[in-house]
Design a protein around this motif. Structure first.
Motif, PDB file in Angstrom:
ATOM      1  N   VAL A   1      25.643 -41.018  -1.552  1.00  0.00           N
ATOM      2  CA  VAL A   1      26.243 -40.469  -2.779  1.00  0.00           C
ATOM      3  C   VAL A   1      27.767 -40.536  -2.744  1.00  0.00           C
ATOM      4  O   VAL A   1      28.419 -40.381  -3.777  1.00  0.00           O
ATOM      5  CB  VAL A   1      25.790 -39.002  -3.004  1.00  0.00           C
ATOM      6  CG1 VAL A   1      24.303 -38.933  -3.247  1.00  0.00           C
ATOM      7  CG2 VAL A   1      26.190 -38.117  -1.834  1.00  0.00           C
ATOM      8  N   ALA A   2      28.347 -40.748  -1.561  1.00  0.00           N
ATOM      9  CA  ALA A   2      29.810 -40.781  -1.441  1.00  0.00           C
ATOM     10  C   ALA A   2      30.368 -42.201  -1.491  1.00  0.00           C
ATOM     11  O   ALA A   2      31.587 -42.384  -1.462  1.00  0.00           O
ATOM     12  CB  ALA A   2      30.235 -40.110  -0.131  1.00  0.00           C
TER      13      ALA A   2
ATOM     14  N   GLY B   1      19.906 -34.677   2.500  1.00  0.00           N
ATOM     15  CA  GLY B   1      21.077 -35.529   2.628  1.00  0.00           C
ATOM     16  C   GLY B   1      21.811 -35.794   1.316  1.00  0.00           C
ATOM     17  O   GLY B   1      22.981 -35.413   1.155  1.00  0.00           O
ATOM     18  N   PRO B   2      21.150 -36.429   0.323  1.00  0.00           N
ATOM     19  CA  PRO B   2      21.834 -36.716  -0.943  1.00  0.00           C
ATOM     20  C   PRO B   2      22.284 -35.458  -1.683  1.00  0.00           C
ATOM     21  O   PRO B   2      23.351 -35.449  -2.299  1.00  0.00           O
ATOM     22  CB  PRO B   2      20.766 -37.478  -1.752  1.00  0.00           C
ATOM     23  CG  PRO B   2      19.835 -38.028  -0.725  1.00  0.00           C
ATOM     24  CD  PRO B   2      19.804 -37.010   0.372  1.00  0.00           C
ATOM     25  N   THR B   3      21.464 -34.393  -1.641  1.00  0.00           N
ATOM     26  CA  THR B   3      21.820 -33.151  -2.333  1.00  0.00           C
ATOM     27  C   THR B   3      23.066 -32.535  -1.729  1.00  0.00           C
ATOM     28  O   THR B   3      24.022 -32.183  -2.433  1.00  0.00           O
ATOM     29  CB  THR B   3      20.657 -32.135  -2.238  1.00  0.00           C
ATOM     30  OG1 THR B   3      19.457 -32.777  -2.635  1.00  0.00           O
ATOM     31  CG2 THR B   3      20.915 -30.938  -3.125  1.00  0.00           C
ATOM     32  N   LEU B   4      23.060 -32.401  -0.391  1.00  0.00           N
ATOM     33  CA  LEU B   4      24.209 -31.835   0.308  1.00  0.00           C
ATOM     34  C   LEU B   4      25.442 -32.720   0.126  1.00  0.00           C
ATOM     35  O   LEU B   4      26.548 -32.226  -0.118  1.00  0.00           O
ATOM     36  CB  LEU B   4      23.875 -31.683   1.797  1.00  0.00           C
ATOM     37  CG  LEU B   4      24.947 -31.073   2.693  1.00  0.00           C
ATOM     38  CD1 LEU B   4      25.281 -29.655   2.236  1.00  0.00           C
ATOM     39  CD2 LEU B   4      24.495 -31.074   4.159  1.00  0.00           C
TER      40      LEU B   4
ATOM     41  N   GLY C   1      26.108 -34.781  -2.358  1.00  0.00           N
ATOM     42  CA  GLY C   1      26.595 -34.669  -3.725  1.00  0.00           C
ATOM     43  C   GLY C   1      27.406 -33.399  -3.930  1.00  0.00           C
ATOM     44  O   GLY C   1      28.465 -33.419  -4.570  1.00  0.00           O
ATOM     45  N   TRP C   2      26.934 -32.290  -3.365  1.00  0.00           N
ATOM     46  CA  TRP C   2      27.649 -31.014  -3.509  1.00  0.00           C
ATOM     47  C   TRP C   2      29.005 -31.067  -2.808  1.00  0.00           C
ATOM     48  O   TRP C   2      30.030 -30.615  -3.349  1.00  0.00           O
ATOM     49  CB  TRP C   2      26.801 -29.883  -2.930  1.00  0.00           C
ATOM     50  CG  TRP C   2      27.444 -28.536  -3.106  1.00  0.00           C
ATOM     51  CD1 TRP C   2      27.388 -27.729  -4.204  1.00  0.00           C
ATOM     52  CD2 TRP C   2      28.257 -27.857  -2.137  1.00  0.00           C
ATOM     53  NE1 TRP C   2      28.116 -26.577  -3.990  1.00  0.00           N
ATOM     54  CE2 TRP C   2      28.656 -26.633  -2.733  1.00  0.00           C
ATOM     55  CE3 TRP C   2      28.685 -28.142  -0.840  1.00  0.00           C
ATOM     56  CZ2 TRP C   2      29.458 -25.715  -2.065  1.00  0.00           C
ATOM     57  CZ3 TRP C   2      29.491 -27.238  -0.174  1.00  0.00           C
ATOM     58  CH2 TRP C   2      29.870 -26.030  -0.779  1.00  0.00           C
ATOM     59  N   ILE C   3      29.027 -31.640  -1.592  1.00  0.00           N
ATOM     60  CA  ILE C   3      30.287 -31.725  -0.836  1.00  0.00           C
ATOM     61  C   ILE C   3      31.293 -32.611  -1.557  1.00  0.00           C
ATOM     62  O   ILE C   3      32.469 -32.261  -1.699  1.00  0.00           O
ATOM     63  CB  ILE C   3      30.016 -32.253   0.597  1.00  0.00           C
ATOM     64  CG1 ILE C   3      29.252 -31.194   1.411  1.00  0.00           C
ATOM     65  CG2 ILE C   3      31.322 -32.609   1.299  1.00  0.00           C
ATOM     66  CD1 ILE C   3      28.787 -31.695   2.771  1.00  0.00           C
ATOM     67  N   VAL C   4      30.846 -33.770  -2.018  1.00  0.00           N
ATOM     68  CA  VAL C   4      31.758 -34.711  -2.691  1.00  0.00           C
ATOM     69  C   VAL C   4      32.282 -34.112  -3.997  1.00  0.00           C
ATOM     70  O   VAL C   4      33.458 -34.274  -4.336  1.00  0.00           O
ATOM     71  CB  VAL C   4      31.045 -36.056  -2.956  1.00  0.00           C
ATOM     72  CG1 VAL C   4      31.888 -36.937  -3.864  1.00  0.00           C
ATOM     73  CG2 VAL C   4      30.779 -36.781  -1.644  1.00  0.00           C
TER      74      VAL C   4
ATOM     75  N   GLY D   1      18.818 -39.531 -16.374  1.00  0.00           N
ATOM     76  CA  GLY D   1      20.211 -39.095 -16.414  1.00  0.00           C
ATOM     77  C   GLY D   1      20.541 -37.899 -15.554  1.00  0.00           C
ATOM     78  O   GLY D   1      21.527 -37.196 -15.806  1.00  0.00           O
ATOM     79  N   LEU D   2      19.763 -37.615 -14.512  1.00  0.00           N
ATOM     80  CA  LEU D   2      20.037 -36.483 -13.640  1.00  0.00           C
ATOM     81  C   LEU D   2      21.155 -36.845 -12.655  1.00  0.00           C
ATOM     82  O   LEU D   2      21.306 -38.005 -12.272  1.00  0.00           O
ATOM     83  CB  LEU D   2      18.787 -36.065 -12.862  1.00  0.00           C
ATOM     84  CG  LEU D   2      17.861 -35.036 -13.530  1.00  0.00           C
ATOM     85  CD1 LEU D   2      17.282 -35.590 -14.821  1.00  0.00           C
ATOM     86  CD2 LEU D   2      16.729 -34.644 -12.573  1.00  0.00           C
ATOM     87  N   THR D   3      21.922 -35.853 -12.234  1.00  0.00           N
ATOM     88  CA  THR D   3      22.936 -36.058 -11.199  1.00  0.00           C
ATOM     89  C   THR D   3      22.273 -35.985  -9.822  1.00  0.00           C
ATOM     90  O   THR D   3      21.087 -35.625  -9.704  1.00  0.00           O
ATOM     91  CB  THR D   3      24.029 -34.982 -11.276  1.00  0.00           C
ATOM     92  OG1 THR D   3      23.426 -33.701 -10.994  1.00  0.00           O
ATOM     93  CG2 THR D   3      24.657 -34.951 -12.662  1.00  0.00           C
ATOM     94  N   ALA D   4      23.038 -36.295  -8.774  1.00  0.00           N
ATOM     95  CA  ALA D   4      22.496 -36.220  -7.413  1.00  0.00           C
ATOM     96  C   ALA D   4      22.070 -34.794  -7.082  1.00  0.00           C
ATOM     97  O   ALA D   4      21.021 -34.564  -6.466  1.00  0.00           O
ATOM     98  CB  ALA D   4      23.537 -36.710  -6.403  1.00  0.00           C
ATOM     99  N   ASN D   5      22.891 -33.805  -7.512  1.00  0.00           N
ATOM    100  CA  ASN D   5      22.548 -32.403  -7.262  1.00  0.00           C
ATOM    101  C   ASN D   5      21.256 -32.009  -7.970  1.00  0.00           C
ATOM    102  O   ASN D   5      20.378 -31.351  -7.386  1.00  0.00           O
ATOM    103  CB  ASN D   5      23.685 -31.486  -7.728  1.00  0.00           C
ATOM    104  CG  ASN D   5      24.768 -31.343  -6.673  1.00  0.00           C
ATOM    105  OD1 ASN D   5      24.521 -31.568  -5.494  1.00  0.00           O
ATOM    106  ND2 ASN D   5      25.967 -30.988  -7.107  1.00  0.00           N
TER     107      ASN D   5
END
Length: 528
Positions: free
Chosen positions: A45-46, A164-167, A169-172, A310-314
């Motif tokens: 995601v980053a 992984g992707p959820t965390l 996405g939140w960090i980025v 259209g959902l985001t990674a989070n």
């Protein structure tokens, strides 16, 4: 010849004292394994942010993931030998610290190739954290409680890739991409301290007196070439590319030579002789298919939710999370009752639940909401929970204690390579199925079809009502109709992928007939 080192126990301590810190050991090694697994997917995601900061192309930035995974899968099958050579505690702690050090320098990297270098180092450190952790847990718990330890490990293995992707996405979104690496530092240090304090060397270790350099070189060429091929095959159009064809030939040739080398040397870096255990051979085969089906479905679901809904990674992570929680709860239950369960029955039930979940997901359309994924993902989570712990424990049931590290190494390697193969196959088939479905749909959308003309007219009039001139409205309507056809083609392609994932896992069930017993390692009596 290998020398067996029997480590003495304290004379006056009661036998059960060696299990006193079992839960702390489980927390320490599972935490390390989760960090390793999260870092496999967290960078995805980053990638857009990294490309901007480092001035890299998409092809170049792909090495941030590829380098890590290649280094990882090379070390996994060697982890049993390395654990015995250096001593399990030293090897585990050293690997965790190497992982932590590399994580820090990944975050601090100011150039692409510095980041890739430290990702490779991170992958080398992370390679120990799966198999060595799993082998440690087989000895950390009493024979009757082995399933509990494997359940704790299994929760990490299943939840890690989901988080992984959820965390990430939140960090980025809230900080910046270097923090996806910096977060490993405090958690990794905690895992290293706990591991050094509570983990001990294996009770029976076979330490080689020499280093099998030819075996290490052949293993690196074989697994490295295969993983590189799987990572880049879709991008280079598979065997139409000279690079991919060369990688395939190098991987196959080096595998044949590796097999010959390891079966004819006295001190192999990979002990293929343990595959004489029919139980282990069947178990690692099922693990490879499980990896293929699981990672293939994990790969396509976020694409479906993000590209078509259209959902985001989070948001995608929150949709997937209940299934991961269901998997964790199921594993906890299965772990507590592992000695009373037959792996042949639980794996079969789990595979059927997985198939039903995939069948339900295959029914999703463009108007399906995220809530319609809830029960299928819960079902998939329960199915995986029923598979992982009994399959792992039964696969290792016939191995000697000294063979556990090699056995868990092969189990994790085949699952990892199966996952890489699954992602590569599903990515290729997704493109192919989408193209085929669009061609099929386009055949029915013609100027002679009243329904198509009516739909085109409806879109045109809608655009004209917004103030667009008739000629431009007609052109835009054709583009809108093409996008709608593409979206429907994608839905059909995803439907086929889900069904294929479920069918593949069902097809592995006949391998269960090769099991001599469905009972787990703890139910087989004391380790021998």
């Amino acid at each position: 010849m290998a020398t067996t080192l029997a480590l003495p126990t304290t004379t006056h301590a009661p036998p059960e004292d060696k299990y006193k810190h079992k839960y702390l050991i489980a927390i320490a090694v599972t935490l390390a394994a989760v960090l390793e697994l999260i870092d496999t997917s967290i960078v995805n995601v980053a990638i857009p942010h990294m490309m901007g900061n480092l001035g890299a192309t998409l092809d170049e930035i792909a090495w941030v993931s590829t380098g890590y995974i290649i280094a990882n899968v090379i070390v996994i099958p060697m982890s049993g030998w390395l654990s015995a050579y250096f001593g399990r505690r030293r090897y585990l702690v050293g690997s965790i610290l190497l992982f932590v050090l590399a994580s820090f320098f990944c975050g601090a990297a100011h150039s692409l190739w510095a980041l890739v270098f430290w990702r490779v180092v991170q992958g080398i450190g992370g390679g120990a954290l799966l198999s060595t952790a799993q082998a440690t847990l087989f000895e950390a718990f009493p024979p009757k409680e082995v399933g509990i330890g494997q359940a704790m490990f299994g929760v990490g293995v299943m939840v890690g890739p989901t988080l992984g992707p959820t965390l990430g996405g939140w960090i980025v979104d809230n900080y910046d991409w270097p923090w996806i690496f910096y977060i490993n530092v405090p958690l990794g240090i905690l895992a290293a301290v706990m591991t050094w304090t509570y983990v001990h060397d294996a009770e029976y270790q076979e330490r080689a007196e020499s280093i099998d350099f030819p075996g290490i070189l052949l293993l690196t060429m074989c697994v490295g070439s295969l993983q590189w091929m799987l990572e880049r095959g879709e991008r280079y159009d598979w065997f139409d590319s000279r690079l991919v064809t060369t990688l395939a030939l190098v991987s196959f040739t080096s595998f044949v030579l590796l097999l010959w080398r390891e079966l004819t040397t006295d001190e192999p870096v990979i002990n293929f002789r343990v595959l004489k255990s029919r139980q282990l051979a069947a178990g690692v085969s099922i693990a490879s298919v499980l990896g293929l089906a699981l990672f293939g479905s994990i790969f396509v679901l976020p694409i479906f939710l993000q590209n078509l809904h259209g959902l985001t990674a989070n948001q995608t992570g929150l949709v997937i999370l209940p299934g991961a929680i269901a998997s964790a709860i199921t594993m906890a239950f299965v772990g507590r009752n592992a000695n009373r369960l037959d792996a042949r029955a639980t794996v079969t039930i789990g595979a059927v639940l997985f198939f039903v979940a995939m069948w339900k997901l295959s029914k999703m359309t463009l108007v399906s909401g995220p809530e319609e994924t809830f029960w299928p993902l819960i079902m998939r989570g329960v199915g995986l929970g029923l598979i992982f712990v009994p399959l792992t424990s039964a696969t290792m049931a016939e191995l000697k204690v000294s063979e556990l590290a090699q056995g868990t190494g092969m189990f994790n390697l085949t699952r990892q390579l199966g996952g890489s193969l699954g992602i590569a196959i599903m990515a290729t088939l997704l493109t192919r199925f989408t193209t085929e479905s669009k061609q099929l749909l386009t055949e029915h959308v013609t100027t002679m079809d009243p329904t198509s003309l009516g739909r085109l007219d409806q879109i045109t009039r809608g655009l004209m009502a917004r103030g667009m001139n008739p000629l431009l409205a007609k052109q835009q309507a054709l583009m809108v109709l093409d996008r709608q056809i593409s979206a429907q083609a994608s839905v059909l392609a995803f439907s086929k992928i889900y069904m294929l994932s479920g069918i593949i896992l069902l097809c592995s069930l006949p391998l269960l007939f090769l099991f001599r017993t469905g009972r787990g390692r703890g139910a087989m009596g004391p380790a021998h």
